[in-house]
Design a protein around this motif. Structure first.
Motif, mmCIF file in Angstrom:
data_model
loop_
_atom_site.group_PDB
_atom_site.id
_atom_site.type_symbol
_atom_site.label_atom_id
_atom_site.label_comp_id
_atom_site.label_asym_id
_atom_site.label_seq_id
_atom_site.Cartn_x
_atom_site.Cartn_y
_atom_site.Cartn_z
ATOM 1 N N TYR A 80 22.386 -67.533 43.541
ATOM 2 C CA TYR A 80 22.115 -68.811 44.169
ATOM 3 C C TYR A 80 20.733 -69.306 43.761
ATOM 4 O O TYR A 80 19.736 -68.630 43.977
ATOM 5 C CB TYR A 80 22.189 -68.695 45.691
ATOM 6 N N ALA A 81 20.698 -70.491 43.143
ATOM 7 C CA ALA A 81 19.428 -71.081 42.727
ATOM 8 C C ALA A 81 19.588 -72.597 42.693
ATOM 9 O O ALA A 81 20.705 -73.120 42.641
ATOM 10 C CB ALA A 81 19.011 -70.555 41.365
ATOM 11 N N LEU A 82 18.453 -73.298 42.724
ATOM 12 C CA LEU A 82 18.437 -74.755 42.689
ATOM 13 C C LEU A 82 17.519 -75.230 41.576
ATOM 14 O O LEU A 82 16.371 -74.782 41.504
ATOM 15 C CB LEU A 82 17.917 -75.327 44.021
ATOM 16 N N GLN A 83 17.991 -76.120 40.727
ATOM 17 C CA GLN A 83 17.109 -76.730 39.737
ATOM 18 C C GLN A 83 16.458 -77.936 40.397
ATOM 19 O O GLN A 83 17.135 -78.822 40.920
ATOM 20 C CB GLN A 83 17.873 -77.162 38.491
ATOM 21 N N ALA A 84 15.123 -77.961 40.383
ATOM 22 C CA ALA A 84 14.372 -79.047 41.011
ATOM 23 C C ALA A 84 13.848 -80.047 39.991
ATOM 24 O O ALA A 84 13.398 -81.120 40.365
ATOM 25 C CB ALA A 84 13.219 -78.471 41.835
ATOM 26 N N GLY A 85 13.879 -79.696 38.721
ATOM 27 C CA GLY A 85 13.412 -80.624 37.696
ATOM 28 C C GLY A 85 13.359 -79.959 36.340
ATOM 29 O O GLY A 85 13.447 -78.741 36.228
ATOM 30 N N ALA A 86 13.211 -80.796 35.319
ATOM 31 C CA ALA A 86 13.023 -80.315 33.949
ATOM 32 C C ALA A 86 12.111 -81.317 33.250
ATOM 33 O O ALA A 86 12.339 -82.524 33.325
ATOM 34 C CB ALA A 86 14.353 -80.195 33.221
ATOM 35 N N PHE A 87 11.080 -80.801 32.606
ATOM 36 C CA PHE A 87 10.045 -81.658 32.040
ATOM 37 C C PHE A 87 9.709 -81.245 30.612
ATOM 38 O O PHE A 87 9.770 -80.074 30.268
ATOM 39 C CB PHE A 87 8.769 -81.556 32.891
ATOM 40 N N ARG A 88 9.289 -82.197 29.813
ATOM 41 C CA ARG A 88 8.824 -81.897 28.464
ATOM 42 C C ARG A 88 7.444 -81.246 28.511
ATOM 43 O O ARG A 88 7.123 -80.401 27.695
ATOM 44 C CB ARG A 88 8.768 -83.176 27.627
#
Length: 102
Positions: free
Chosen positions: A30-38
């Motif tokens: 169980y995990a949550l992606q909160a964002g992805a950035f360059r």
């Protein structure tokens, strides 16, 4: 609002392996992606914000379809779906959108 909170995260593929940076136990899923950035510093800023909210998170470098390195901010792993839902409520209440990932 901060740039990290208002910037639309880049689209990346869902996680395929358990997160080892946060000390995930084998079988944690169980995990949550909160964002992805360059930019790594933007990912660091979001991870710090999550830490202030009491949510453990890590940054995972991933390569997108264009060959660019992205820095994915992943909250968790969580021991149960209930723990993940509790974190999602906290994050959503602080204007941080998340998506569940494996």
């Amino acid at each position: 609002a901060t740039a990290a909170a208002t910037e639309k995260p880049a689209e990346v593929k869902p996680l395929t392996a358990a997160n080892t940076e946060t000390g995930a136990k084998p079988g944690s899923r169980y995990a949550l992606q909160a964002g992805a950035f360059r930019k790594r510093n933007e990912a660091d800023a979001l991870r710090a914000k999550l830490a202030l909210l009491g949510v453990k998170a890590s940054i995972q470098p991933v390569t997108n379809a264009k060959g660019e390195t992205m820095h994915r901010v992943v909250a968790g792993p969580f021991a149960s779906a209930e723990d993940m839902d509790d974190a999602k409520i906290i994050l959503n209440g602080n204007h941080i959108n998340t998506i569940p990932v494996k």
